[in-house]
Design an enzyme around this catalytic site. Structure first.
Site, PDB file in Angstrom:
ATOM      1  CB  SER A 194      -0.713  -0.332   0.786  1.00 51.66           C
ATOM      2  OG  SER A 194      -2.086  -1.076   0.876  1.00 51.66           O
ATOM      3  CB  ILE A 195       4.620   2.084   0.680  1.00 51.38           C
ATOM      4  CG1 ILE A 195       4.721   1.846   1.609  1.00 51.38           C
ATOM      5  CG2 ILE A 195       5.592   3.218  -0.351  1.00 51.38           C
ATOM      6  CD1 ILE A 195       5.904   1.023   2.069  1.00 51.38           C
TER       7      ILE A 195
END
Length: 582
Positions: free
Chosen positions: A282-283
């Site tokens: 999710s970065i």
């Protein structure tokens, strides 16, 4: 009739004997000259090669490698003088005695191999042992073995042991760089060394890195503690200056000591920061948000329907903690919604998505001074499903340093600056910078990052007074060809202070385990995020970041959001007026 005078035989005899002596003298001189020429020819043709090789070798070892220091001048690598033991077999008198004496002084030598070397009488030079200790040198010297001698060399040592080992790399026994910055220095060739050399002292000025040993130690220490606490397989950490691209800390654990470079060959000691590629999970959503905001397909006020899974063909995209309602853009970021992020990417379109990722450098191998640089792993075909999954970091893998570099560009005003392990000034960085998003988009991203630490999934990274922002990432690892829900690579990327985010941090933990205090969870918010918070608490004061306690975080966020929205409204109004005028 007059008779001729008789010949004077005595005088003729004398003349003959004189000429004979002259010929003997000339012949003697000729023979001596021939012997001299022959000897010179022997030395030139037969022994000259060895002499030249020895001279070249001596020249090499007498030109020291430059010291390597951190940004403050602390020595990370240097040369020290040592002696190495050699033999000239042609001068050996008693090989058996020499072998007996040498193996007695150096028990690690193999007697059979040593005898085979010394028996080759036509050879004029063989190494017996490189880098003997001063005590061993004195012992062997006192033995007085004919044909045995010592040669002055240098040995590369790393005074801080394992610290920054993956940055420094190592050298071989002949002091040739074989990894890391050591190899980089060699690859630059004589020109680089000559540019540093002080010819009067046959010395080299230090090669100054961007590393700060204080920061490097703090990151290493906190990562080791987290590996132990969460029983993780490995960990990595980066601290990067967003305004210059300088890497202040690069840590990959397990590590090794460059004083024993063979340990670098162990698979678990690989440099995960540049030599490995990973799905950052999710970065990568932060990249998708920046893309949509910059393209104008979304604003901070946009809303997306996340009540139902996103269906693409047979695939159903869901959220880890589904809210089952319509979410605003800030909520999608805080709750890390896959559904909302995927829809934002689809609004930009497949071609626009690929073009943006390419502009951010994700399609290219990131190159720095470290030779160990892995190429990104990208999907072979780019369809609608790939765009959705790639929007939240699933299905493509990059170097962690690549992720940190892009994050810096999202927060520093939109400038993508190539990272470096060497000192770099602001002017050079500005010349290398590429504007990849608008400054207003970067301002929106700073707001979202700060909001996520204050109210979202990255709350445990907050450090009172230091204004931290960030984004979490939990990626499932591929095990036996399938994604496994029980094998995770957790990460956190953040920055501080968010009012002027000069320092970007990335923390990564490989397969951390859940604990009772994490309530059975093993996602990033419970391990990588608090690890980052501990690192920031230690390094922020070292980097000169002054804490501010004069206003609550929630109050700052409210004021910041109000200002951003006013700027947006003003820009929209100006655009409308311009359109009406046309």
């Amino acid at each position: 009739m007059t008779r001729a005078n008789p010949i004077d035989t005595s005088q003729a005899d004398f003349t003959f004997r004189g000429h004979k002596r002259l010929r003997l003298v000339v012949a003697g001189f000729a023979l001596g000259f021939a012997v001299l020429v022959g000897k010179l020819g022997w030395l030139t043709l037969v022994e000259g090669g060895q002499v030249n090789r020895t001279a070249q070798f001596d020249a090499k070892v007498r030109i020291p490698r430059p010291d390597i220091t951190d940004r403050h001048g602390n020595v990370l690598a240097t040369d020290i003088p040592v002696s190495s033991l050699y033999a000239d077999p042609a001068k050996m008198i008693d090989v058996d005695e020499a072998v007996e004496l040498l193996t007695g002084a150096l028990p690690e030598l193999n007697a059979k191999d040593l005898r085979r070397k010394l028996d080759k009488r036509k050879r004029r030079f063989v190494w017996i042992k490189r880098e003997v200790s001063p005590g061993q040198r004195e012992l062997i010297h006192n033995m007085g073995i004919p044909g045995v001698g010592f040669r002055a060399e240098t040995r590369r040592i790393y005074p801080m042991g394992k610290l920054a080992s993956h940055v420094l790399g190592s050298v071989d026994v002949d002091s040739h760089g074989i990894a890391g910055l050591e190899k980089f220095l060699d690859d630059q060739g004589a020109l680089y060394t000559a540019s540093l050399a002080e010819t009067e002292r046959a010395a080299s000025m230090p090669a100054q890195t961007s590393i700060d040993v204080r920061v490097q130690h703090a990151v290493t220490d906190e990562l080791r503690k987290s590996i132990t606490k969460f029983s993780a397989k490995a960990a990595a950490g980066i601290v990067l200056r967003s305004d210059t691209g300088e890497v202040l800390s690069l840590v990959s654990l397990p590590d090794y000591s460059p004083n024993n470079p063979k340990d670098a060959l162990k698979s678990e000691n690989v440099n995960r920061v540049t030599a490995g590629v990973f799905e950052l999970g999710s970065i990568v959503k932060a990249v998708t948000f920046a893309m949509a905001l910059d393209a104008g397909t979304a604003t901070l006020n946009s809303r997306y329907d996340a009540r139902y899974p996103l269906v693409i063909g047979r695939a159903r995209i869901n959220d880890f903690h589904a809210k089952r309602r319509i979410l605003s853009v800030p909520e999608i970021f805080m709750f890390s919604s896959n559904i909302g992020t995927g829809k934002m990417a689809l609004d930009v379109g497949l071609d626009g998505h690929q073009a943006f990722l390419r502009k951010m450098g994700f399609f290219d191998r990131l190159t720095t001074e470290l030779p160990e640089a892995a190429k990104p792993l990208l999907p072979k075909k780019w369809g609608k499903l790939v765009t959705v999954t790639a929007s939240f970091g699933h299905g493509f893998a990059v170097q962690p340093l690549q992720g940190a570099t892009v994050a810096a560009a999202l927060l520093n005003g939109g400038k993508l600056i190539p990272p470096t392990l060497l000192r770099r000034d602001a002017e050079t960085a500005e010349a290398l910078a590429q504007q990849v998003i608008k400054p207003s988009t970067s301002a929106d991203m700073r707001y979202l990052f700060k909001l996520n630490v204050d109210k979202g999934t990255a709350g445990k990274a907050g450090v009172p007074g230091f204004r931290v922002g960030g984004k979490t990432g939990t990626a499932e690892k591929v095990v036996n060809g399938r994604y496994s829900k029980n094998h995770r690579l957790n990460s956190f990327v953040g920055a501080f202070p968010m009012d002027d985010p000069k320092f970007v941090i990335l923390i990564m933990l490989d397969e951390p385990k859940p604990l009772p205090e994490t309530h059975g969870y093993a996602t990033s918010g419970w391990n990588a995020v608090p690890t980052a918070g501990k690192v920031i608490a230690r390094i922020a004061p070292l980097l000169g970041v002054m804490p501010k306690f004069d206003e609550t975080s929630s109050g700052k966020l409210k004021k910041y959001k109000t200002r951003v929205l006013k700027e947006r409204k003003k820009a929209d109004t100006q655009a409308s007026l311009a359109g009406a005028g046309q």
